[in-house]
Scaffold this motif. Structure first.
Motif, mmCIF file in Angstrom:
data_model
loop_
_atom_site.group_PDB
_atom_site.id
_atom_site.type_symbol
_atom_site.label_atom_id
_atom_site.label_comp_id
_atom_site.label_asym_id
_atom_site.label_seq_id
_atom_site.Cartn_x
_atom_site.Cartn_y
_atom_site.Cartn_z
ATOM 1 N N GLN A 54 4.948 45.697 47.535
ATOM 2 C CA GLN A 54 4.366 44.947 46.496
ATOM 3 C C GLN A 54 2.654 44.512 46.230
ATOM 4 O O GLN A 54 2.574 44.350 45.253
ATOM 5 C CB GLN A 54 5.479 43.469 46.417
ATOM 6 C CG GLN A 54 5.399 42.643 45.188
ATOM 7 C CD GLN A 54 5.838 43.618 44.093
ATOM 8 O OE1 GLN A 54 6.633 44.517 44.190
ATOM 9 N NE2 GLN A 54 5.574 43.216 42.789
ATOM 10 N N ALA A 55 2.371 44.439 47.616
ATOM 11 C CA ALA A 55 0.893 43.763 47.322
ATOM 12 C C ALA A 55 0.248 45.171 46.738
ATOM 13 O O ALA A 55 -0.817 44.875 45.872
ATOM 14 C CB ALA A 55 0.400 43.632 49.018
ATOM 15 N N LEU A 56 0.531 46.388 46.977
ATOM 16 C CA LEU A 56 -0.268 47.351 46.413
ATOM 17 C C LEU A 56 0.229 47.522 45.064
ATOM 18 O O LEU A 56 -0.751 47.956 43.986
ATOM 19 C CB LEU A 56 0.268 48.734 47.320
ATOM 20 C CG LEU A 56 -0.495 50.020 46.671
ATOM 21 C CD1 LEU A 56 -2.033 49.996 46.669
ATOM 22 C CD2 LEU A 56 0.209 51.422 47.413
ATOM 23 N N VAL A 57 1.402 47.218 44.430
ATOM 24 C CA VAL A 57 1.823 47.292 43.100
ATOM 25 C C VAL A 57 0.832 46.209 42.412
ATOM 26 O O VAL A 57 0.447 46.787 41.271
ATOM 27 C CB VAL A 57 3.249 47.259 42.934
ATOM 28 C CG1 VAL A 57 3.668 46.653 41.387
ATOM 29 C CG2 VAL A 57 4.074 48.068 43.717
ATOM 30 N N ALA B 144 2.218 50.406 37.382
ATOM 31 C CA ALA B 144 1.710 50.646 38.618
ATOM 32 C C ALA B 144 2.644 51.061 39.659
ATOM 33 O O ALA B 144 2.489 51.995 40.498
ATOM 34 C CB ALA B 144 0.958 49.581 39.308
ATOM 35 N N ALA B 145 3.997 50.496 39.720
ATOM 36 C CA ALA B 145 5.217 50.792 40.266
ATOM 37 C C ALA B 145 5.507 52.185 40.167
ATOM 38 O O ALA B 145 5.847 53.004 40.785
ATOM 39 C CB ALA B 145 6.181 49.819 40.191
ATOM 40 N N LYS B 146 5.718 52.622 38.863
ATOM 41 C CA LYS B 146 6.164 53.756 38.603
ATOM 42 C C LYS B 146 4.863 55.072 38.928
ATOM 43 O O LYS B 146 5.305 56.211 39.550
ATOM 44 C CB LYS B 146 6.374 54.021 36.899
ATOM 45 C CG LYS B 146 7.382 53.300 36.361
ATOM 46 C CD LYS B 146 7.934 53.647 35.015
ATOM 47 C CE LYS B 146 8.418 55.272 35.111
ATOM 48 N NZ LYS B 146 9.269 55.359 33.896
ATOM 49 N N LEU B 147 3.799 54.804 38.677
ATOM 50 C CA LEU B 147 2.497 55.663 39.137
ATOM 51 C C LEU B 147 2.591 55.874 40.599
ATOM 52 O O LEU B 147 2.594 56.887 41.164
ATOM 53 C CB LEU B 147 1.254 54.992 38.575
ATOM 54 C CG LEU B 147 0.229 56.184 38.627
ATOM 55 C CD1 LEU B 147 0.653 56.925 37.238
ATOM 56 C CD2 LEU B 147 -1.069 55.401 38.189
ATOM 57 N N LEU B 148 3.019 54.628 41.390
ATOM 58 C CA LEU B 148 2.892 54.945 42.838
ATOM 59 C C LEU B 148 4.081 55.469 43.364
ATOM 60 O O LEU B 148 3.837 56.385 44.335
ATOM 61 C CB LEU B 148 2.586 53.550 43.480
ATOM 62 C CG LEU B 148 1.532 52.686 43.325
ATOM 63 C CD1 LEU B 148 1.726 51.181 43.711
ATOM 64 C CD2 LEU B 148 0.366 53.245 44.250
ATOM 65 N N ARG B 149 5.146 55.365 42.620
ATOM 66 C CA ARG B 149 6.452 56.158 43.055
ATOM 67 C C ARG B 149 6.230 57.879 42.860
ATOM 68 O O ARG B 149 6.703 58.540 43.677
ATOM 69 C CB ARG B 149 7.820 55.482 42.264
ATOM 70 C CG ARG B 149 8.265 54.504 42.991
ATOM 71 C CD ARG B 149 9.456 53.846 42.469
ATOM 72 N NE ARG B 149 9.693 53.752 41.149
ATOM 73 C CZ ARG B 149 9.276 52.692 40.409
ATOM 74 N NH1 ARG B 149 9.240 51.560 41.202
ATOM 75 N NH2 ARG B 149 9.410 52.472 38.897
ATOM 76 N N ARG B 150 5.282 58.162 41.674
ATOM 77 C CA ARG B 150 5.331 59.388 41.560
ATOM 78 C C ARG B 150 4.392 59.965 42.448
ATOM 79 O O ARG B 150 4.615 60.995 42.958
ATOM 80 C CB ARG B 150 4.927 59.577 40.105
ATOM 81 C CG ARG B 150 4.483 60.773 39.726
ATOM 82 C CD ARG B 150 5.502 62.192 39.737
ATOM 83 N NE ARG B 150 4.798 63.287 39.615
ATOM 84 C CZ ARG B 150 4.319 64.089 40.421
ATOM 85 N NH1 ARG B 150 3.843 63.452 41.586
ATOM 86 N NH2 ARG B 150 3.590 65.280 40.202
ATOM 87 N N PHE B 151 3.206 59.474 42.559
ATOM 88 C CA PHE B 151 2.264 59.911 43.574
ATOM 89 C C PHE B 151 1.686 59.625 44.789
ATOM 90 O O PHE B 151 1.152 60.015 45.529
ATOM 91 C CB PHE B 151 0.709 59.623 42.636
ATOM 92 C CG PHE B 151 0.707 60.467 41.216
ATOM 93 C CD1 PHE B 151 0.500 61.836 41.327
ATOM 94 C CD2 PHE B 151 0.688 59.756 40.009
ATOM 95 C CE1 PHE B 151 0.358 62.366 39.990
ATOM 96 C CE2 PHE B 151 0.859 60.432 38.947
ATOM 97 C CZ PHE B 151 0.591 61.790 38.963
ATOM 98 N N VAL B 152 2.460 58.302 45.248
ATOM 99 C CA VAL B 152 1.872 57.842 46.483
ATOM 100 C C VAL B 152 3.388 57.830 47.387
ATOM 101 O O VAL B 152 3.513 58.434 48.411
ATOM 102 C CB VAL B 152 1.290 56.477 46.549
ATOM 103 C CG1 VAL B 152 1.065 56.059 47.697
ATOM 104 C CG2 VAL B 152 0.235 56.620 45.626
#
Length: 528
Positions: free
Chosen positions: A324-327, A310-318
């Motif tokens: 941390q709550a979103l991760v 999730a952290a990698k996906l969020l750093r790429r797209f968001v």
């Protein structure tokens, strides 16, 4: 950095102002990036929506505003085209997501891309990268390629370790990533663990029960699923290495066709039970005769793989610094959706978090985002080998990640030389007249509707097409550039008023092409 195609160039004063503006703009971008975070301050189109919660995966619950539509396309596509925006307008977000996450790849593009490879059993290095670039540039659904490249960066395998007899493994690897990018994550992990290219890259073909190699086991947890020192021990790496044993490479002499003819060496990877350690292993407190699939299943069951991905996906797209709550919320979504990518992505791209003000702060474009995005937005496609060569110079060539850690991100891409090379690339696109003429590519598609074809109207249309936010003085320079002819005079250049005529092929060919080159070097084009 001025466009130079041998026919028309910027005025000397324009070049100096451009360089000064670029230097100032680059400093502003670097200051805004904050180290390696990659953020570059508020985007010009950022929707002011403070009510949207930046850590919530709850649906946004209303139709998207125009700025939010552009934000969605910027993050999920390479470049934003008028066609993409019109389709999103027509379908609405939910139906567009149905198409984007489910659309089958057109067979016609695969046929044309495959023809770039003379013999798929013995592909050349440049053929492999050009094959994938053909998909990136020409597909009507770029998100599949965007996500496949995300996985390529995640499972960073380079063809530099491959030779003539086994380079075809890389073609199989690319097709695996493209095929499974939107599917089940556990299935993808299991497939990558026995993928021939990965087995060569991380020494799996030399890992036997008598001499297990730890490379893949270590990177499986450290880089692919958990993170450095997060929930595993050195002893467990050793035990997992035993589970990943059993593969070897065999080489055969086969009949070759074409100019070389004769017989040539061709390698393949096979599983040999005699090389596999089938004994009991103890991992995460569990004892069993784990094999490759068993380690994947155990890791996904016993450790928090979801949050890591999730952290990698969020750093790429968001955003570069996801809360941390979103991760954790997106990590739970992976588990709740049975590790299926499509429903997880649907949740993300419909969420308040994705459209929040914090998420709409721009990220710096990587070289492939810049280059492929420019080609898709303008239609000025160069020969694919030119695109491949430019990405090699810029440092983000498909199938050639620099290490098992993948590519850098954010500020690392903005060295002065890298900025100069991006300018050279867009100039190569604008001056690839012969190849574009052969494929029926022109510059008239860069013009707005007839009603808006005044010089300011054309400039503003291109600003919108490339999603720029230039300073007013720079926009004025662009208007001026279209409105004069430039002629050599002594050691300088003489400007003569000469209104732009969109029906004049010479004006289109010289002024419009050069203007696009200039505009694509504006600092605001380096962010998404």
């Amino acid at each position: 950095m001025s466009p130079g195609n041998g026919r028309r160039t910027l005025s000397e004063s324009g070049v100096m102002r451009m360089r000064s503006y670029w230097a100032t703009g680059l400093l502003i971008l670097l200051a805004a990036c904050g180290g390696d975070k990659g953020d570059a301050g508020p985007h010009k189109d950022a929707a002011q929506a403070p009510s949207l919660r930046e850590s919530s995966l709850a649906p946004i619950g209303r139709p998207l505003r125009m700025a939010e539509k552009r934000h969605f396309l910027r993050r999920t596509h390479w470049g934003v085209t008028p066609e993409d925006l019109a389709e999103l307008d027509k379908l609405g977000l939910d139906a567009y997501l149905d198409w984007m996450l489910s659309a089958k790849a057109p067979q016609g593009i695969e046929d044309r891309a495959a023809r770039l490879i003379v013999d798929p059993r013995w592909p050349r290095p440049e053929e492999l990268s050009a094959y994938w670039l053909a998909w990136m540039v020409r597909t009507p659904n770029p998100f599949r390629e965007v996500l496949a490249f995300f996985w390529h960066d995640h499972f960073a395998v380079s063809q530099v370790v491959l030779g003539e007899r086994n380079r075809h493994y890389m073609l199989e690897h690319v097709r695996l990533l493209r095929r499974e990018a939107l599917g089940n994550v556990k299935k993808l992990f299991k497939a990558v663990a026995r993928d021939p290219a990965m087995l060569v890259f991380l020494d799996g073909i030399r890992s036997t029960k008598d001499a297990p190699n730890e490379n893949f086991a270590r990177e499986f947890w450290e880089l692919f699923s958990l993170g450095v020192d997060r929930g595993y021990t050195q002893k467990e790496i050793e035990e997992a290495a035993r589970a990943f044993t059993g593969y070897k490479e065999v080489v055969e002499e086969v009949e070759a066709k074409g100019a070389k003819g004769g017989r040539r060496a061709l390698a393949r990877v096979v599983y040999d039970p005699a090389l596999h350690d089938g004994g009991l292993k103890e991992i995460f407190g569990k004892k069993a005769a784990f094999d490759s699939d068993g380690v994947v299943e155990l890791t996904f069951a016993e450790r928090d793989v979801g949050s890591f991905l999730a952290a990698k996906l969020l750093r790429r797209f968001v955003r570069s610094d996801p809360p941390q709550a979103l991760v954790k919320a997106l990590g739970r979504a992976f588990v709740e959706e049975g590790w299926e990518m499509r429903p997880v992505l649907r949740r993300l791209f419909r969420s308040e978090a994705f459209y929040s003000e914090a998420a709409q702060r721009p990220l710096l474009k990587s070289p492939i985002e810049y280059a492929v995005g420019f080609v898709r937005s303008t239609g000025l496609e160069p020969p694919l080998l030119v695109l491949d060569g430019a990405l090699e110079v810029l440092g983000e060539r498909p199938t050639f990640p620099p290490s098992v850690k993948g590519w850098p991100r954010g500020r690392a891409w903005l060295s002065p030389q890298a900025v100069l090379e991006r300018g050279k690339f867009v100039n190569a696109c604008a001056t690839a007249r012969a190849s574009q003429r052969d494929r029926g590519i022109g510059v008239t598609n860069l013009l707005p509707s007839r009603r808006a074809r005044s010089v300011p109207g054309i400039v503003d249309h291109l600003i919108e097409l490339l999603e720029l936010s230039p300073q007013p003085a720079v926009r004025a320079e662009w208007v001026h550039f279209l409105s004069v002819s430039l002629q050599p005079k002594g050691v300088g250049i003489q400007e003569t008023p000469d209104p732009f005529d969109w029906a004049d092929p010479r004006h289109l060919d010289e002024r419009l092409r050069n203007l696009v080159v200039w505009m694509a070097q504006d600092p605001s084009y380096f962010i998404k």
